[in-house]
Scaffold this motif. Structure first.
Motif, PDB file in Angstrom:
ATOM      1  N   ARG A 249     -10.532 -46.826  50.391  1.00  0.00           N
ATOM      2  CA  ARG A 249     -11.067 -45.688  51.149  1.00  0.00           C
ATOM      3  C   ARG A 249     -11.695 -46.071  52.476  1.00  0.00           C
ATOM      4  O   ARG A 249     -12.141 -45.227  53.233  1.00  0.00           O
ATOM      5  N   GLY A 250     -11.732 -47.375  52.792  1.00  0.00           N
ATOM      6  CA  GLY A 250     -12.321 -47.821  54.059  1.00  0.00           C
ATOM      7  C   GLY A 250     -13.770 -48.230  53.877  1.00  0.00           C
ATOM      8  O   GLY A 250     -14.089 -49.057  53.027  1.00  0.00           O
ATOM      9  N   GLY A 251     -14.648 -47.671  54.697  1.00  0.00           N
ATOM     10  CA  GLY A 251     -16.062 -48.008  54.617  1.00  0.00           C
ATOM     11  C   GLY A 251     -16.559 -48.885  55.753  1.00  0.00           C
ATOM     12  O   GLY A 251     -17.648 -49.462  55.662  1.00  0.00           O
ATOM     13  N   SER A 252     -15.796 -48.996  56.835  1.00  0.00           N
ATOM     14  CA  SER A 252     -16.237 -49.786  57.992  1.00  0.00           C
ATOM     15  C   SER A 252     -17.528 -49.210  58.548  1.00  0.00           C
ATOM     16  O   SER A 252     -17.737 -47.989  58.547  1.00  0.00           O
ATOM     17  N   CYS A 253     -18.404 -50.088  59.030  1.00  0.00           N
ATOM     18  CA  CYS A 253     -19.702 -49.638  59.526  1.00  0.00           C
ATOM     19  C   CYS A 253     -20.285 -50.650  60.502  1.00  0.00           C
ATOM     20  O   CYS A 253     -19.812 -51.784  60.594  1.00  0.00           O
ATOM     21  N   ILE A 254     -21.324 -50.228  61.217  1.00  0.00           N
ATOM     22  CA  ILE A 254     -22.055 -51.104  62.141  1.00  0.00           C
ATOM     23  C   ILE A 254     -23.538 -50.925  61.856  1.00  0.00           C
ATOM     24  O   ILE A 254     -24.029 -49.793  61.760  1.00  0.00           O
ATOM     25  N   VAL A 255     -24.258 -52.040  61.725  1.00  0.00           N
ATOM     26  CA  VAL A 255     -25.675 -52.017  61.351  1.00  0.00           C
ATOM     27  C   VAL A 255     -26.499 -52.740  62.411  1.00  0.00           C
ATOM     28  O   VAL A 255     -26.080 -53.772  62.939  1.00  0.00           O
ATOM     29  N   SER A 256     -27.662 -52.200  62.710  1.00  0.00           N
ATOM     30  CA  SER A 256     -28.551 -52.800  63.707  1.00  0.00           C
ATOM     31  C   SER A 256     -29.355 -53.936  63.088  1.00  0.00           C
ATOM     32  O   SER A 256     -29.445 -54.053  61.863  1.00  0.00           O
ATOM     33  N   PRO A 257     -29.995 -54.790  63.913  1.00  0.00           N
ATOM     34  CA  PRO A 257     -30.831 -55.867  63.379  1.00  0.00           C
ATOM     35  C   PRO A 257     -32.060 -55.362  62.616  1.00  0.00           C
ATOM     36  O   PRO A 257     -32.723 -56.146  61.943  1.00  0.00           O
ATOM     37  N   PHE A 258     -32.344 -54.080  62.703  1.00  0.00           N
ATOM     38  CA  PHE A 258     -33.436 -53.484  61.931  1.00  0.00           C
ATOM     39  C   PHE A 258     -32.941 -52.904  60.608  1.00  0.00           C
ATOM     40  O   PHE A 258     -33.716 -52.301  59.861  1.00  0.00           O
ATOM     41  N   GLY A 259     -31.634 -53.055  60.328  1.00  0.00           N
ATOM     42  CA  GLY A 259     -31.094 -52.629  59.055  1.00  0.00           C
ATOM     43  C   GLY A 259     -30.644 -51.184  58.990  1.00  0.00           C
ATOM     44  O   GLY A 259     -30.244 -50.710  57.921  1.00  0.00           O
ATOM     45  N   SER A 260     -30.683 -50.475  60.095  1.00  0.00           N
ATOM     46  CA  SER A 260     -30.261 -49.074  60.103  1.00  0.00           C
ATOM     47  C   SER A 260     -28.808 -48.976  60.575  1.00  0.00           C
ATOM     48  O   SER A 260     -28.341 -49.796  61.368  1.00  0.00           O
ATOM     49  N   PHE A 261     -28.110 -47.949  60.092  1.00  0.00           N
ATOM     50  CA  PHE A 261     -26.715 -47.770  60.481  1.00  0.00           C
ATOM     51  C   PHE A 261     -26.624 -47.229  61.908  1.00  0.00           C
ATOM     52  O   PHE A 261     -27.189 -46.186  62.224  1.00  0.00           O
ATOM     53  N   ILE A 262     -25.905 -47.963  62.748  1.00  0.00           N
ATOM     54  CA  ILE A 262     -25.528 -47.444  64.061  1.00  0.00           C
ATOM     55  C   ILE A 262     -24.298 -46.560  63.881  1.00  0.00           C
ATOM     56  O   ILE A 262     -24.180 -45.502  64.492  1.00  0.00           O
ATOM     57  N   GLU A 263     -23.375 -47.019  63.031  1.00  0.00           N
ATOM     58  CA  GLU A 263     -22.221 -46.224  62.616  1.00  0.00           C
ATOM     59  C   GLU A 263     -22.204 -46.217  61.089  1.00  0.00           C
ATOM     60  O   GLU A 263     -22.111 -47.262  60.455  1.00  0.00           O
ATOM     61  N   GLN A 264     -22.342 -45.028  60.500  1.00  0.00           N
ATOM     62  CA  GLN A 264     -22.324 -44.892  59.051  1.00  0.00           C
ATOM     63  C   GLN A 264     -20.968 -45.323  58.497  1.00  0.00           C
ATOM     64  O   GLN A 264     -19.946 -45.279  59.199  1.00  0.00           O
ATOM     65  N   PRO A 265     -20.908 -45.756  57.215  1.00  0.00           N
ATOM     66  CA  PRO A 265     -19.625 -46.129  56.616  1.00  0.00           C
ATOM     67  C   PRO A 265     -18.591 -45.005  56.754  1.00  0.00           C
ATOM     68  O   PRO A 265     -18.851 -43.861  56.383  1.00  0.00           O
ATOM     69  N   LEU A 266     -17.441 -45.365  57.320  1.00  0.00           N
ATOM     70  CA  LEU A 266     -16.364 -44.405  57.557  1.00  0.00           C
ATOM     71  C   LEU A 266     -15.431 -44.402  56.350  1.00  0.00           C
ATOM     72  O   LEU A 266     -14.889 -45.444  55.978  1.00  0.00           O
ATOM     73  N   LEU A 267     -15.224 -43.227  55.757  1.00  0.00           N
ATOM     74  CA  LEU A 267     -14.439 -43.122  54.530  1.00  0.00           C
ATOM     75  C   LEU A 267     -13.284 -42.147  54.704  1.00  0.00           C
ATOM     76  O   LEU A 267     -13.418 -41.115  55.366  1.00  0.00           O
TER      77      LEU A 267
END
Length: 327
Positions: A249-267
């Motif tokens: 189903r995918g789930g690619s994402c980008i996370v900041s150094p503070f642990g928050s999602f810059i891009e939420q998991p894409l499904l």
């Protein structure tokens, strides 16, 4: 090298065509061109994109039993693997050069000019000039992956200097290996790349944890795969008919150094995630936790990484022959 204050990244979520390397390379080039048109600095592809992740296949392998049909399936898979460097990387290199970005692609690698059966799950790092800067071979295939992939060694644990920071890559469940992560942190990774085949919810929590632990940006990249990405003769097999049409189903994402999602998991779809990263967050996040600075305890802990290439028996024999000829 003058350091940039921000960078633009592209995370490619797409499916590869299993057993059809030519079609997959063509798709790879098209995706690099599409991302390159966005003027990005870095493009990341999923694990085993070129050569394929054989999800759902078992190669007729059981404890103590192999079959001719399973060997035939493996031959098709091995035949889809690529050499590094080789014809396919040269084709990709031209697209990378046009895009002018760093590109990291998961491939299935076979040894050059060798008919052996040891394949490697590898990440190839291209520079914006199209040249191969480094590669990383997955250290430990997981579960049934061990039936088709060999282990990498410590000689391919690169961290590459770029104008926007140091990039390093660990593949899939290597990211669950604490000492492998520590090796990446020890090399000062700023953009931590995690191509994967894991689309479960727990993976996303791990990506957030790694970002917090390493105080780095984390880019995770997975394939979106359906049965249509497989040859018809595979799709019609009884064991394959029982699987859902959406295999990954995918789930690619980008996370900041503070642990928050810059891009939420894409499904549930193919898409390229594009994001502008504020690199000042690296220093800001490390103010109170610098994993290789003021928060390390080298007086208590010590990690030794063997980065020597493991030599094959054939190579050792050749050395012995060379020694005998000199004597």
């Amino acid at each position: 090298m003058e350091m940039k204050q921000n960078c633009k990244v592209a995370v490619v979520q797409a499916g590869a065509k299993l057993f059809d390397t030519e079609a997959t390379v063509t798709k790879t080039i098209e995706l690099i061109e599409e991302a390159g048109n966005k003027q990005v600095d870095l493009i990341l592809f999923p694990e085993a994109f070129v050569g394929g992740y054989p999800r759902g296949l078992h190669f007729d392998t059981y404890v103590g039993i192999r079959t001719d049909s399973g060997r035939e399936d493996f031959f098709r898979y091995a035949d889809s693997a690529i050499e590094i460097p080789g014809r396919e990387t040269e084709q990709i290199s031209e697209a990378v050069k046009k895009a002018g970005a760093y590109v990291v692609i998961g491939v299935i690698e076979k040894e050059k000019n060798f008919r052996g059966a040891s394949l490697y799950c590898t990440a190839v790092i291209f520079g914006p000039d199209g040249k191969i800067l480094a590669k990383h071979r997955k250290l430990k295939p997981t579960g049934s992956e061990r039936l088709v992939w060999a282990e990498g060694d410590g000689s391919t644990l690169p961290v590459v200097e770029t104008p926007f920071g140091r990039i390093g890559v660990l593949i899939c469940w290597e990211n669950y290996m604490p000492l492998a992560r520590a090796a990446m942190y020890g090399k000062g990774v700023d953009l931590y790349l995690a191509p994967t085949a894991d689309a479960r919810d727990g993976w996303f929590a791990s990506m957030q944890h790694i970002a917090l632990e390493g105080r780095c940006f984390v880019l995770s990249c997975n394939q979106y795969t359906t049965k249509s990405d497989y040859p018809e003769d595979i799709r019609n097999r009884p064991f394959f008919l029982d699987l859902e049409d959406e295999l990954c189903r995918g789930g690619s994402c980008i996370v900041s150094p503070f642990g928050s999602f810059i891009e939420q998991p894409l499904l549930g779809e193919e898409k390229i995630l594009i994001s502008e990263l504020d690199l000042s967050q690296l220093t800001k996040s490390r103010y109170d936790f610098d994993v290789i600075g003021h928060y390390t305890r080298n007086d208590v802990f010590n990690l030794t990484v063997n980065e020597k290439k493991q030599q094959s028996v054939v190579y050792i024999k050749d050395e012995i022959k060379d020694e005998e000829s000199r004597n």
